[in-house]
Design an enzyme around this catalytic site. Structure first.
Site, PDB file in Angstrom:
ATOM      1  N   TYR A  12       0.825  -1.201   0.000  1.00  0.00           N
ATOM      2  CA  TYR A  12       0.000   0.000   0.000  1.00  0.00           C
ATOM      3  C   TYR A  12       0.856   1.245   0.000  1.00  0.00           C
ATOM      4  CZ  TYR A  12       0.968   1.030   4.958  1.00  0.00           C
ATOM      5  OH  TYR A  12       1.580   1.354   6.148  1.00  0.00           O
ATOM      6  N   ARG A  43       6.900   4.515  -5.087  1.00  0.00           N
ATOM      7  CA  ARG A  43       7.171   3.614  -3.963  1.00  0.00           C
ATOM      8  C   ARG A  43       6.218   2.436  -3.958  1.00  0.00           C
ATOM      9  NH1 ARG A  43       7.276   5.899   2.148  1.00  0.00           N
ATOM     10  NH2 ARG A  43       5.055   6.124   1.705  1.00  0.00           N
ATOM     11  N   ARG A 102      -8.051 -20.211  -0.716  1.00  0.00           N
ATOM     12  CA  ARG A 102      -6.903 -20.083   0.175  1.00  0.00           C
ATOM     13  C   ARG A 102      -5.822 -21.107  -0.163  1.00  0.00           C
ATOM     14  NH1 ARG A 102      -4.228 -21.485   4.758  1.00  0.00           N
ATOM     15  NH2 ARG A 102      -3.570 -19.758   6.127  1.00  0.00           N
ATOM     16  N   HIS A 151      -1.236 -21.056  -0.156  1.00  0.00           N
ATOM     17  CA  HIS A 151      -0.063 -20.220   0.043  1.00  0.00           C
ATOM     18  C   HIS A 151       0.595 -19.803  -1.272  1.00  0.00           C
ATOM     19  CE1 HIS A 151      -0.495 -21.406   4.228  1.00  0.00           C
ATOM     20  NE2 HIS A 151       0.448 -20.532   4.560  1.00  0.00           N
ATOM     21  N   LYS A 179       6.477  -1.711   1.768  1.00  0.00           N
ATOM     22  CA  LYS A 179       5.299  -1.194   2.481  1.00  0.00           C
ATOM     23  C   LYS A 179       4.156  -2.213   2.358  1.00  0.00           C
ATOM     24  CE  LYS A 179       3.121   3.340   3.222  1.00  0.00           C
ATOM     25  NZ  LYS A 179       3.643   3.576   4.573  1.00  0.00           N
ATOM     26  N   GLU A 231      12.741   2.931  13.249  1.00  0.00           N
ATOM     27  CA  GLU A 231      11.707   3.902  12.891  1.00  0.00           C
ATOM     28  C   GLU A 231      10.589   3.802  13.911  1.00  0.00           C
ATOM     29  OE1 GLU A 231      10.350   2.813   8.988  1.00  0.00           O
ATOM     30  OE2 GLU A 231       9.970   0.748   9.555  1.00  0.00           O
ATOM     31  N   LEU A 237      11.306   1.817   6.391  1.00  0.00           N
ATOM     32  CA  LEU A 237      10.640   2.218   5.164  1.00  0.00           C
ATOM     33  C   LEU A 237      11.267   3.523   4.675  1.00  0.00           C
ATOM     34  CD1 LEU A 237       8.132   1.642   3.283  1.00  0.00           C
ATOM     35  CD2 LEU A 237       7.032   3.480   4.574  1.00  0.00           C
TER      36      LEU A 237
END
Length: 279
Positions: free
Chosen positions: A33, A52, A100, A102, A143, A176, A200
């Site tokens: 995101y 990004r 579902r 993996h 991110k 951070e 990040l």
């Protein structure tokens, strides 16, 4: 509109939107995101945020279903539909939809967008910080949507009456915050953690560095410790949602307050850039 959501071509108020249960985000948090601020219907540093997002997606082998230009146009189109131009603009890409499993599913990735009203603080009021050991994984430069450690740290900060939580690794190296970058000023120099895989690469962090260089303030992108943070002349916190804040308390102890004039020069430079870009 007061709020606005988007999912793979569908628009609506956020409380009216729905997604398939088999979206990979439900099972694995499998996505990336980005987000930023809009003021006066202008999105700040949009191209940097989109770059990004695409970089994060590429590092996880997720193919964003639109081009950078298409995403920029879509975000601006949605901002223009809102009742106010002062907004938090959030967007994410999940790996796709499938039973579902993996291993990766077949088909395209899913694009989500969320807009809600937001007003930006001017950074003139100090904030309180707490600390916590950084137990996240070693891909903090991506991110991703896997934010449980940050969620728990943010709640810990709230319960302690603080605004943010500073993460540290073994040896007390500061990385951070739960949802921000943090920096210190010492002896007239800005010190900020390097953009390795433990932090990040914040967009406002980059603007902070640019501001300091413009003001001829030396910048050192090197690791620093909690002890150095406690001893710093000033402690800064930057993020795309809050821009540039400063702290006066860390784990209940006073910090900073030793270079207020330098701090104000930096804060003003960043706010002036934001205001000019969004006029």
């Amino acid at each position: 509109m007061k709020t606005l959501g988007y999912y793979n071509g569908k628009f609506g108020e956020l409380d009216e939107m729905s997604i398939p249960m088999n979206d990979r985000v439900c099972w694995f948090g499998d996505g990336v995101y980005d987000a930023g601020l809009s003021r006066n219907y202008k999105i700040f540093a949009l191209n940097e945020h989109i770059d990004r997002l695409f970089n994060s997606a590429g590092l996880l082998d997720i193919k964003v279903p639109v081009t950078k230009a298409e995403l920029a146009d879509l975000l601006q189109e949605m901002v223009n539909k809102m009742d106010t131009g002062n907004l938090f603009v959030y967007y994410q890409v999940t790996r796709g939809t499938g039973m579902r499993n993996h291993v990766f599913p077949e088909g395209k990735a899913n694009l989500w967008i969320m807009l809600k009203p937001a007003e930006i603080a001017d950074g003139t009021k100090p904030i309180k910080l707490i600390t916590a050991e950084d137990t996240r994984f070693f891909h903090c430069n991506i991110k991703t949507l896997n934010l449980i450690p940050s969620v728990m740290a943010a709640e810990k900060a709230k319960r302690a009456g603080a605004e943010e939580c500073v993460f540290y690794r073994p040896g007390k190296r500061v990385t951070e915050c739960a949802h921000s970058n943090c920096h210190i000023i010492k002896d007239g120099k800005l010190i900020t953690a390097p953009t390795d895989n433990l932090i990040l690469p914040g967009i406002v962090r980059a603007h902070l560095i640019k501001a300091c260089k413009k003001l001829e303030i030396p910048v050192s992108e090197t690791p620093y410790t909690l002890d150095e943070m406690f001893d710093a002349d000033e402690v800064l916190v930057t993020s795309s949602s809050k821009l540039c804040m400063y702290a006066n308390e860390l784990d209940g102890k006073p910090v900073g307050g030793k270079a207020p004039e330098l701090l104000e020069k930096i804060r003003k430079e960043i706010m002036d850039e934001f205001m000019t870009a969004t006029n």
